[in-house]
Design an enzyme around this catalytic site. Structure first.
Site, short mmCIF file in Angstrom:
data_model
loop_
_atom_site.label_atom_id
_atom_site.label_comp_id
_atom_site.label_asym_id
_atom_site.label_seq_id
_atom_site.Cartn_x
_atom_site.Cartn_y
_atom_site.Cartn_z
N VAL A 66 0.84 -1.19 0.00
CA VAL A 66 0.00 0.00 0.00
C VAL A 66 0.88 1.25 0.00
O VAL A 66 1.78 1.39 0.82
CB VAL A 66 -0.93 0.04 1.24
CG1 VAL A 66 -1.97 1.15 1.09
CG2 VAL A 66 -1.61 -1.30 1.49
N CYS A 67 0.60 2.14 -0.94
CA CYS A 67 1.18 3.47 -0.95
C CYS A 67 0.03 4.43 -1.20
O CYS A 67 -1.13 4.05 -1.04
CB CYS A 67 2.31 3.61 -1.98
SG CYS A 67 1.84 3.37 -3.71
N GLY A 68 0.29 5.66 -1.56
CA GLY A 68 -0.79 6.62 -1.75
C GLY A 68 -1.81 6.18 -2.78
O GLY A 68 -3.02 6.25 -2.57
N GLY A 110 -3.74 3.96 -0.36
CA GLY A 110 -4.19 4.43 0.95
C GLY A 110 -4.90 5.76 0.91
O GLY A 110 -5.66 6.08 1.81
#
Length: 158
Positions: A66-68, A110
């Protein structure tokens, strides 16, 4: 099933929610490659590399990153052998990332997906098998395409 999870600062809260949900659901073997604390965030490229190596070498069965937006994680993870990372924003896409493409790393945003939806997407990703519920002709076709993709990877990832 052995699962590796990881996130940068932008994906930390969603990664924590998903990891907790998976533990509560009975998944006992979950490796967290970071970020462990918002006080010490780790770059998405470092997280994705660690997870991709663990999945790519067979040490772990699947990964959730998960990243932005999920895109940076997917771009990085897909640079490694035996990795099929998919950016997913719905249960439908999670289902088909597994059923058709045999994705082995789920990448989420996220900034885009809330905790409840993220947990539902992760469940779908983990519960769906490659070529599940397809007629034999489609199973044969998808297996041939998976083999073709492995050939592309072999020729191009040195």
């Amino acid at each position: 099933m052995k699962i590796v999870v990881g996130a940068d600062k932008g994906g930390f809260a969603l990664k924590e929610a998903i990891a907790s949900h998976l533990r509560d659901s009975g998944y006992a073997d979950i490796a967290d490659v970071g970020t462990i604390s918002l006080d010490a965030p780790i770059n998405f490229t470092d997280i994705a590399e660690k997870a991709a190596k663990m999945v790519g070498n067979g040490e772990y069965d699947r990964g959730i990153l998960v990243c932005g937006t999920g895109m940076g994680m997917a771009i990085t993870a897909n640079k490694f052998r035996n990795i099929r990372a998919a950016v997913v924003e719905s249960q439908y896409a999670a289902d088909y990332s597994r059923r058709i493409n045999d994705a082995n790393i789920l990448c989420l945003g996220g900034f885009i997906i809330g905790a409840q939806m993220g947990c539902e997407i992760a469940d779908t990703f983990l519960d769906t098998e490659f070529v599940q519920d397809f007629p034999q002709w489609r199973v044969d076709f998808l297996n041939s395409q998976k083999a073709a993709l492995a050939g592309v990877e072999q020729r191009n990832l040195k």
